[in-house]
Structure formats: structure tokens, C-alpha cells
Write an enzyme that holds these catalytic residues in place. Structure first.
Site, short mmCIF file in Angstrom:
data_model
loop_
_atom_site.label_atom_id
_atom_site.label_comp_id
_atom_site.label_asym_id
_atom_site.label_seq_id
_atom_site.Cartn_x
_atom_site.Cartn_y
_atom_site.Cartn_z
N LYS A 188 -2.73 20.18 -44.26
CA LYS A 188 -2.26 19.18 -45.22
C LYS A 188 -1.03 18.44 -44.72
CE LYS A 188 -0.07 22.85 -47.90
NZ LYS A 188 -0.07 23.65 -49.09
N LYS A 222 -6.88 23.04 -36.52
CA LYS A 222 -7.13 23.32 -37.93
C LYS A 222 -6.78 22.12 -38.82
CE LYS A 222 -5.82 26.61 -41.44
NZ LYS A 222 -5.11 27.80 -41.85
N LYS A 252 7.86 26.48 -35.22
CA LYS A 252 8.80 25.67 -35.99
C LYS A 252 10.02 25.32 -35.15
CE LYS A 252 6.70 25.25 -39.88
NZ LYS A 252 6.26 26.23 -40.84
#
Ligand code: TRP
Length: 332
Positions: free
Chosen positions: A199, A196, A113
């Protein structure tokens, strides 16, 4: 004998993908047979990204409807909203004080992040400690999670051991991770099967969401990567044919047909035949799921009832653990 406890959570953010369904919700449904399951809609975790009020409210009800459509049964399991059980944030603060700063700095997800240069707030840093509170409040036996959460579960175990050892009492059960066996936890991106399916992916051609209609599904599956090596056989080989393997995993999970049987079935078929079958079955599957979803989503009265009952039940368990914690610390 009393059933052992399973706990897991999901953030009510964005539109869920077929990866979330196969990797999490469909597994959660199955676990209800053998375990006492507690499933949390982690709205406090979702605050680490900013949301407008109406969006958060909506996402919570959408997520709950999807739980129900996926077969998670509020009569058998506890479904609740994290912020409705204040014991989570109460225990979180206490656990903050038992967690070493230097260990937290090593959390991979947090480091990613920081590197992504987005808004990095303290909630993101403390995120795994709130997860620890979620899990430890319910004396959890196992936590079904994807690969990306393994380090967080290790952290939860460390925090629980440290606390128990410090006070010389077994206040918390030490939870274990539960990994998905049939490759469900590794549904990959359609255009980049080394990554992966997520969303939050900006390129929507990488993901199949639960709300993609038949036309979009066809377009996305048709353009999915199919590994360029010859001959173009439909075989499961994660290393050399990650694209085809990914589609086989998806097809196997939604049709419940084992991968070996699918390989046999498509032995003399080409990529196009195979993709047509994936499209057909995905459309069938998602149309059915959506029908159930809208049945619940339209019935807000029912959803509110389920939420209220779930929170009441969850609180009963959470209070017992928090009281033990307060007692052993000397906060009476
Ligand atoms: N962090 C998890 C995720 O994004 C969601 C979550 C919150 C969770 N609390 C949890 C998962 C407790 C397992 C256990 O996937």
C-alpha cells in the site's frame, strides 16, 4: 473443548489494497469458524510514521469498517484498538528488558528502513517487541502473517522462551506462525510481479486499492505485466509467468474458483479475454465490498460501540497475563 486462540494485527495506515484483503482480512474471516480470534488495530505501531490527529482517527475507523465489511464478526471475535489496552505498552517495556540488542539489530525490516534513509526513530527499532507484547498477552496459539513478518514471529518465540526459561514457569504460550495456503500472502505488484503489492508503493499503477473505481481498475489491469514469453497461454507458473500467475491468484481468490479450473476455462483464450474477466470480477467484487464498507463507516455510533466492547473484552485477557508476569518478576 475451548477454541484455540488466533491473534493478528494490522496498522491503520493508508488505503488498503486487494493484497491486504486477500492476504489478511479474507483469511481472518475464515479463521473465525475454527478458532477464537482476536484482531487488533495497531495504532501504536502506526506512530512509527508520523500522522496528523485527524488522519489517524479516520484511518482507525476506516480500518474497522473494512474489518466488518470483510465479515469479521464482533460477536464472535474480539476486535480492538491497541492503544485502548494499556497492558500492551506495559508488557512491551518488560519484554524490552528480555530482548538482546544484537538480535534486534538483525531484524531485516528495520535494516531496510535504515537503508531507505527515512525518519528512523526508536519506535521502528522496538516495533517487533511491541508485536511480541500484542501476541503474548493473549496466550496465542497461532498468528496469521505474511512472509515479511516471519522473522518477527521467530523473535516473539525467542523472547517468550527466554522469559519462561528464566523464571522456570510457563508464563507465555509459545505462538506459531500461520501461513496462508492458497498463495494469498503473495499478491504481487502489477507492473513488477517479483515485488510484493504494497500500500505504500509510490507508483499507484502497481496496486489495486479497495477504493479504485471501475475505470481505474480497468486501466491498471490492462497495463499489468503479462510476461513476454510465447505462446501467450493462461497458465499458472510462478517462475516463468509471474504476471499471469499473479492475476490468476487474484481472480481465484475473489471468485473462489480454484486456479486449475480457471486455467481450463481460459485454455483457448488470449491475454485480453483473460484480463477482461479479471476486470469484470474485480469491479463486481469491490463494488460489493464497498457497499458494505460504507454501511458501517457511516454509522459511527455503531463503530464506537464495537470499539468499546472490544477493548473491554481484550483487557480482561490482557490483565490476566500481565498479572502473572508481574507476580513472577516480583513486581507486586
Ligand atoms: N506489524 C504488523 C504489520 O504491519 C501488524 C501487527 C501489529 C501485528 N501487531 C501484530 C501482526 C501482532 C501480527 C501480530 O503487518
Amino acid at each position: 473443548m475451548k477454541k484455540k486462540i488466533i491473534f493478528s494485527g494490522i496498522q491503520p495506515t493508508g488505503i488498503l489494497t486487494i493484497g491486504n484483503y486477500i492476504g489478511a482480512l479474507s483469511q481472518w474471516k475464515k479463521l473465525q469458524k475454527k478458532y477464537f480470534c482476536i484482531y487488533c488495530i495497531a495504532d501504536l505501531h502506526a506512530l512509527t510514521n508520523y500522522h496528523k490527529k485527524s488522519i489517524l482517527n479516520n484511518n482507525i475507523l476506516n480500518t474497522l469498517s473494512l474489518f466488518l465489511a470483510s465479515g469479521i464478526n464482533p460477536e464472535k471475535s474480539i476486535i480492538f484498538i491497541q492503544s485502548h489496552v494499556p497492558q500492551h505498552t506495559q508488557l512491551c517495556w518488560i519484554l524490552n528488558c528480555f530482548t538482546n540488542f544484537s538480535i534486534m539489530k538483525r531484524m531485516i525490516q528495520f535494516k531496510e528502513k535504515i537503508n531507505s534513509n527515512k525518519n528512523v526513530n526508536m519506535g521502528l527499532f522496538n516495533y517487533p517487541i511491541l508485536m511480541a507484547a500484542d501476541i503474548l498477552l493473549y496466550q496465542t496459539y497461532k498468528v496469521p502473517v505474511g512472509k515479511d513478518q516471519i522473522q518477527h514471529i521467530e523473535l516473539v518465540r525467542d523472547i517468550a522462551c527466554k522469559f519462561n526459561n528464566f523464571y522456570g514457569e510457563k508464563i507465555f504460550k509459545i505462538p506459531e506462525k500461520k501461513m496462508n495456503k492458497n498463495f494469498g500472502s503473495c499478491i504481487m505488484s502489477l507492473l513488477n510481479p517479483m515485488k510484493k503489492m504494497s500500500k505504500s508503493d509510490k507508483n499507484k499503477n502497481n496496486i489495486i486499492t479497495l477504493f479504485d473505481d471501475d475505470i481505474i481498475i480497468r486501466k491498471k489491469i490492462k497495463s499489468a505485466v503479462t510476461d513476454s514469453n510465447n505462446p501467450p497461454k493462461i497458465v499458472f507458473d510462478l517462475k516463468n509467468k509471474p504476471g499471469i500467475s499473479n492475476l490468476l491468484i487474484i481472480l481465484s481468490n475473489i471468485t473462489k474458483i480454484p486456479i486449475e479450473k480457471l486455467e481450463f476455462r481460459f485454455k483457448n483464450k488470449n491475454y485480453n479475454d483473460f484480463k477482461e474477466s479479471v476486470v469484470y470480477n474485480l469491479c463486481l467484487f469491490l463494488n460489493k465490498l464497498r457497499k458494505k464498507y460504507y454501511f458501517y463507516r457511516k454509522n459511527e455510533e455503531l463503530l464506537k460501540n464495537i470499539i468499546n466492547n472490544g477493548s473491554k473484552k481484550a483487557k480482561k485477557y490482557a490483565k490476566i497475563t500481565l498479572k502473572k508476569v508481574h507476580n513472577v518478576i516480583g513486581l507486586k
